[in-house]
Write an enzyme that holds these catalytic residues in place. Structure first.
Site, PDB file in Angstrom:
ATOM      1  N   TYR A  51       0.821  -1.217   0.000  1.00 31.07           N
ATOM      2  CA  TYR A  51       0.000   0.000   0.000  1.00 31.07           C
ATOM      3  C   TYR A  51       0.856   1.269   0.000  1.00 31.07           C
ATOM      4  CZ  TYR A  51      -4.406  -2.516   0.658  1.00 31.07           C
ATOM      5  OH  TYR A  51      -5.513  -3.315   0.487  1.00 31.07           O
ATOM      6  N   ASN A 114     -12.986  -3.745   4.602  1.00 28.33           N
ATOM      7  CA  ASN A 114     -14.012  -3.769   3.556  1.00 28.33           C
ATOM      8  C   ASN A 114     -13.954  -5.023   2.684  1.00 28.33           C
ATOM      9  OD1 ASN A 114     -11.720  -3.052   2.200  1.00 28.33           O
ATOM     10  ND2 ASN A 114     -12.530  -1.162   1.311  1.00 28.33           N
ATOM     11  N   HIS A 117      -9.999  -6.502  -1.784  1.00 26.20           N
ATOM     12  CA  HIS A 117      -9.238  -5.537  -2.581  1.00 26.20           C
ATOM     13  C   HIS A 117      -9.511  -5.814  -4.054  1.00 26.20           C
ATOM     14  CE1 HIS A 117      -5.833  -3.240  -4.153  1.00 26.20           C
ATOM     15  NE2 HIS A 117      -5.602  -4.270  -4.938  1.00 26.20           N
TER      16      HIS A 117
HETATM   17  P1  GDP Z   1     -10.094   0.743  -2.905  1.00 26.11           P
HETATM   18  O1  GDP Z   1      -9.374   0.893  -4.226  1.00 26.11           O
HETATM   19  O2  GDP Z   1     -11.595   0.751  -3.047  1.00 26.11           O
HETATM   20  O3  GDP Z   1      -9.605  -0.430  -2.096  1.00 26.11           O
HETATM   21  O4  GDP Z   1      -9.783   2.062  -2.041  1.00 26.11           O
HETATM   22  P2  GDP Z   1      -8.430   2.910  -1.843  1.00 26.11           P
HETATM   23  O5  GDP Z   1      -7.371   2.494  -2.822  1.00 26.11           O
HETATM   24  O6  GDP Z   1      -8.825   4.346  -1.795  1.00 26.11           O
HETATM   25  O7  GDP Z   1      -7.964   2.515  -0.358  1.00 26.11           O
HETATM   26  C1  GDP Z   1      -7.271   1.330  -0.103  1.00 26.11           C
HETATM   27  C2  GDP Z   1      -7.821   0.725   1.160  1.00 26.11           C
HETATM   28  O8  GDP Z   1      -7.549   1.590   2.260  1.00 26.11           O
HETATM   29  C3  GDP Z   1      -9.337   0.544   1.188  1.00 26.11           C
HETATM   30  O9  GDP Z   1      -9.785  -0.599   0.525  1.00 26.11           O
HETATM   31  C4  GDP Z   1      -9.597   0.482   2.679  1.00 26.11           C
HETATM   32  O10 GDP Z   1      -9.263  -0.806   3.232  1.00 26.11           O
HETATM   33  C5  GDP Z   1      -8.610   1.515   3.219  1.00 26.11           C
HETATM   34  N1  GDP Z   1      -9.211   2.853   3.309  1.00 26.11           N
HETATM   35  C6  GDP Z   1      -9.591   3.674   2.292  1.00 26.11           C
HETATM   36  N2  GDP Z   1     -10.091   4.832   2.756  1.00 26.11           N
HETATM   37  C7  GDP Z   1     -10.019   4.754   4.113  1.00 26.11           C
HETATM   38  C8  GDP Z   1     -10.363   5.653   5.180  1.00 26.11           C
HETATM   39  O11 GDP Z   1     -10.848   6.774   4.965  1.00 26.11           O
HETATM   40  N3  GDP Z   1     -10.142   5.200   6.449  1.00 26.11           N
HETATM   41  C9  GDP Z   1      -9.603   3.987   6.722  1.00 26.11           C
HETATM   42  N4  GDP Z   1      -9.417   3.615   8.003  1.00 26.11           N
HETATM   43  N5  GDP Z   1      -9.262   3.113   5.745  1.00 26.11           N
HETATM   44  C10 GDP Z   1      -9.460   3.488   4.465  1.00 26.11           C
END
Ligand code: GDP
Length: 139
Positions: A51, A114, A117
């Site tokens: 990440y 959630n 991935h």
């Molecule tokens: P994805 O592509 O839908 O998985 O979303 P992102 O790439 O934006 O974020 C990666 C992962 O980080 C997400 O799947 C969540 O597990 C976590 N995440 C994203 N936004 C948040 C947030 O606002 N708070 C927290 N605690 N975790 C987040």
């Protein structure tokens, strides 16, 4: 270049709650072929590497702790239009905003935990797949 592959992880919350099988079933029923699959445990350091793109985000440390809190399933999937179709199947990042019938709507516990991935581009799908699998793991 287009590709017909994406990469997924069934995240620790979904594995812990016994939903990995149901999620993999939805993935197969959604028309995705499982090219490679393994159950594994990320260290916090390796989660951080995966990440790295989010390193500046406020939730990065929590995300790395969560993603290393228990085993995951990592998988490479194949289907026409795989990246976009998989994002549709899993739903929005925040399960509160995820469409009915999506994997996150059904199984996610929070915006962080959630359930799954899904890669956001063909380029990242290839990078993420090779983070977990060598060419000889892919069938
Ligand atoms: P994805 O592509 O839908 O998985 O979303 P992102 O790439 O934006 O974020 C990666 C992962 O980080 C997400 O799947 C969540 O597990 C976590 N995440 C994203 N936004 C948040 C947030 O606002 N708070 C927290 N605690 N975790 C987040």
């Amino acid at each position: 270049m287009t590709t017909n592959r994406t990469f997924t992880m069934v995240k620790p919350d979904a594995v812990e709650s016994g939903n990995a099988g149901a999620i993999l079933k939805m993935i197969e029923e959604g028309g995705f072929r499982i090219v490679a699959l393994k159950k594994t445990l990320l260290t916090k350091e390796r989660a951080g590497e995966f990440y790295e793109v989010h390193a500046a985000r406020p939730f990065y440390n929590d995300l790395c702790a969560y993603m290393s809190s228990g085993p995951i399933y990592a998988a490479i999937l194949e289907k026409d239009n795989a990246v976009a179709d998989f994002r549709t199947l899993i739903g929005a990042t925040n399960p509160a905003n995820a469409a009915e019938g999506t994997i996150r709507k059904l199984f996610a516990k929070s915006i962080e935990a959630n359930a799954v991935h899904g890669s956001d581009s063909d380029e990242n799908a290839a990078i993420e797949g090779s983070f977990f699998f060598s060419k000889t793991d892919q069938f």
